[in-house]
Write a protein that holds these residues in place. Structure first.
Motif, mmCIF file in Angstrom:
data_model
loop_
_atom_site.group_PDB
_atom_site.id
_atom_site.type_symbol
_atom_site.label_atom_id
_atom_site.label_comp_id
_atom_site.label_asym_id
_atom_site.label_seq_id
_atom_site.Cartn_x
_atom_site.Cartn_y
_atom_site.Cartn_z
ATOM 1 N N VAL A 13 0.841 -1.202 0.000
ATOM 2 C CA VAL A 13 0.000 0.000 0.000
ATOM 3 C C VAL A 13 0.878 1.254 0.000
ATOM 4 C CG1 VAL A 13 -1.678 1.348 1.330
ATOM 5 C CG2 VAL A 13 -1.963 -1.125 1.103
ATOM 6 N N SER A 14 1.914 1.264 0.840
ATOM 7 C CA SER A 14 2.819 2.415 0.880
ATOM 8 C C SER A 14 3.528 2.610 -0.456
ATOM 9 C CB SER A 14 3.862 2.231 1.998
ATOM 10 O OG SER A 14 3.243 2.250 3.267
ATOM 11 N N LEU A 15 3.913 1.514 -1.103
ATOM 12 C CA LEU A 15 4.552 1.596 -2.417
ATOM 13 C C LEU A 15 3.604 2.218 -3.437
ATOM 14 C CD1 LEU A 15 6.847 0.962 -4.394
ATOM 15 C CD2 LEU A 15 5.868 -1.347 -4.649
ATOM 16 N N ALA A 16 2.358 1.765 -3.420
ATOM 17 C CA ALA A 16 1.373 2.306 -4.365
ATOM 18 C C ALA A 16 1.132 3.788 -4.110
ATOM 19 C CB ALA A 16 0.069 1.516 -4.254
ATOM 20 N N LEU A 17 1.009 4.173 -2.831
ATOM 21 C CA LEU A 17 0.776 5.583 -2.498
ATOM 22 C C LEU A 17 1.981 6.434 -2.866
ATOM 23 C CD1 LEU A 17 -0.931 5.210 1.004
ATOM 24 C CD2 LEU A 17 -2.026 5.980 -1.112
ATOM 25 N N GLY A 18 3.188 5.950 -2.547
ATOM 26 C CA GLY A 18 4.396 6.696 -2.869
ATOM 27 C C GLY A 18 4.532 6.912 -4.364
ATOM 28 N N ALA A 19 4.277 5.858 -5.145
ATOM 29 C CA ALA A 19 4.368 5.972 -6.598
ATOM 30 C C ALA A 19 3.295 6.910 -7.135
ATOM 31 C CB ALA A 19 4.233 4.592 -7.235
ATOM 32 N N LEU A 20 2.090 6.809 -6.584
ATOM 33 C CA LEU A 20 0.980 7.644 -7.047
ATOM 34 C C LEU A 20 1.243 9.118 -6.776
ATOM 35 C CD1 LEU A 20 -1.896 7.720 -8.246
ATOM 36 C CD2 LEU A 20 -2.766 7.480 -5.903
ATOM 37 N N PHE A 21 1.672 9.438 -5.555
ATOM 38 C CA PHE A 21 1.946 10.842 -5.215
ATOM 39 C C PHE A 21 3.136 11.374 -6.013
ATOM 40 C CE2 PHE A 21 -0.268 9.967 -1.020
ATOM 41 C CZ PHE A 21 -1.321 10.846 -1.269
ATOM 42 N N SER A 22 4.186 10.578 -6.137
ATOM 43 C CA SER A 22 5.370 11.035 -6.873
ATOM 44 C C SER A 22 5.045 11.261 -8.344
ATOM 45 C CB SER A 22 6.493 10.003 -6.743
ATOM 46 O OG SER A 22 6.886 9.847 -5.397
ATOM 47 N N LEU A 23 4.302 10.345 -8.931
ATOM 48 C CA LEU A 23 3.915 10.490 -10.328
ATOM 49 C C LEU A 23 2.999 11.692 -10.513
ATOM 50 C CD1 LEU A 23 4.030 9.305 -13.182
ATOM 51 C CD2 LEU A 23 2.031 7.896 -12.594
ATOM 52 N N GLY A 24 2.095 11.883 -9.535
ATOM 53 C CA GLY A 24 1.183 13.023 -9.619
ATOM 54 C C GLY A 24 1.909 14.347 -9.552
ATOM 55 N N ALA A 25 2.907 14.442 -8.665
ATOM 56 C CA ALA A 25 3.675 15.690 -8.540
ATOM 57 C C ALA A 25 4.466 15.986 -9.804
ATOM 58 C CB ALA A 25 4.618 15.597 -7.340
ATOM 59 N N TRP A 26 4.903 14.917 -10.505
ATOM 60 C CA TRP A 26 5.712 15.099 -11.717
ATOM 61 C C TRP A 26 4.861 15.338 -12.961
ATOM 62 C CZ3 TRP A 26 6.026 11.556 -15.919
ATOM 63 C CH2 TRP A 26 6.991 11.901 -16.879
ATOM 64 N N ALA A 27 3.726 14.625 -13.042
ATOM 65 C CA ALA A 27 2.970 14.636 -14.289
ATOM 66 C C ALA A 27 1.838 15.642 -14.325
ATOM 67 C CB ALA A 27 2.410 13.228 -14.557
#
Length: 376
Positions: free
Chosen positions: A116-130
């Motif tokens: 869950v933490s991996l999914a959230l981390g990837a989602l937030f990081s991708l959101g901030a970049w994209a």
């Protein structure tokens, strides 16, 4: 761990917060408002930094809750009973009832939270970049991506009671076929990591003046204590293996009517049948426990005026067990209770009372599966 406040339930799972959560929330928000965001995103007003910090801290704790729900939902799929989730000083903890059914089940439960933490981390990081939004929103989202991935890395350290330690224990359990031996090995590694963090934290704090060193040492101390507790719990579980509450409880305990005065209780019950605790009944239903220490606090001049129901500990604060509950689970719950005693009910009918003394005696004399005495 005592929960100070119950927030509600999510899919039937109780969610609560410990008082220490408030301290950490305030500390995180303060650190973000005065240190992190002004450094990474200069040019905003103090009010903007405070707003960003509060939103980020709240979202971080929501992420922790989702992490623990990942554990809880997987545990439910494995057939385990979930007592609840508590947010506290070091994030959150999902509390399960009973032992893990298998090494594979523990692995799947342990890895669910980090996923869950991996999914959230990837989602937030991708959101901030994209996704292009305001600088303030980008800063908050980017920090949430960073902190969730940091949480993932820390949690996967192979040290009990961290998730990585549980993954390690499940692997050792699978290959060795011995839960106790696996716990001992994972706990030993957990204590080793704890000592390293304490030493590193002290070095940073003393020789480099870094306040983060104090936090690092504190986290190391927590790992030391928690790893030792995990090892001790496994030992107790092995000692009480197969023992149920019915094997240790006191049957047919002396009860007290809720409407009885303290004076009558002392004259008719206490002097002839002296126990430290008495179940209190009203209309055939258990409504609380009367601890003799509570009666002793009532001035003698008020005994005629005061009723038992005014002095009793209400049932909401009393641990309640079923006869089939595992003794080790009862021990864990009673250890966290201020009473050290609980009532045993069968379809709301009182069948007995069990105390932490009963459980401790069972551990001392080592008689699993047999009734070892009666105490009230």
């Amino acid at each position: 761990m005592t929960t100070s406040l119950e927030l509600g339930r999510i899919f039937g799972i109780r969610i609560g917060i410990n008082w220490s959560w408030i301290v950490v929330f305030a500390l995180i928000a303060w650190t973000l408002a005065v240190g992190v965001f002004p450094s990474t995103n200069p040019g905003f007003s103090d009010g903007a930094y405070i707003a960003m910090a509060i939103v980020a801290a709240a979202a971080f704790f929501a992420s922790l809750l989702l992490h623990e729900l990942g554990h809880a939902f997987q545990a439910r799929r494995e057939g385990m009973e979930i007592e609840g989730i508590t947010l506290w000083l070091f994030g959150g903890v999902a509390k399960f009832k009973g032992m893990f059914p298998s090494a594979g089940a523990e692995f799947r439960i342990a890895i669910a939270g980090p996923l869950v933490s991996l999914a959230l981390g990837a989602l937030f990081s991708l959101g901030a970049w994209a996704v292009s939004t305001t600088d303030a929103v980008d800063a908050v989202v980017a920090w949430l991506g960073y902190i969730n991935l940091t949480l993932l890395v820390f949690n996967m350290l192979p040290a009990l009671p961290l998730d990585g330690g549980r993954v390690l224990r499940s692997a050792l359990w699978h290959f060795r076929g011995d839960f106790r031996s696996a716990t001992r090995g994972a706990a030993r590694l957990g204590r080793g990591f704890g000592l390293l963090l304490v030493a590193g934290g002290i070095f940073l704090f003393v020789f480099q003046g870094a306040f983060s060193g104090a936090w690092l040492a504190f986290i190391g101390w927590f790992l030391l204590q928690a790893a030792t507790a995990e090892d001790r719990y496994a030992m107790v579980s092995e000692s009480l293996g197969g023992v149920r509450v019915r094997d240790l409880m006191t049957r047919e305990p002396v009860t007290v009517p809720a409407s009885m005065s303290i004076a009558r209780f002392m004259d008719e019950i206490a002097w002839s049948r002296r126990y430290t605790t008495y179940p209190v009944v009203d209309g055939g239903r258990v409504v609380g426990l009367l601890a003799f220490r509570c009666v002793a606090e009532v001035p003698r001049s008020e005994w005629e005026l005061r009723l038992v129901r005014e002095c009793m500990i209400p049932r909401e604060r009393v641990p309640v067990f079923d006869e089939d509950d595992a003794a080790v689970d009862a021990l864990a719950e009673l250890s966290e209770s201020e009473l050290n005693r609980g009532i045993v009910l069968e379809d709301e009918e009182l069948t007995g009372i069990v105390s932490i003394t009963d459980l401790a005696r069972a551990l001392e004399i080592g008689m699993p599966g047999r009734r070892v005495g009666r105490a009230a």
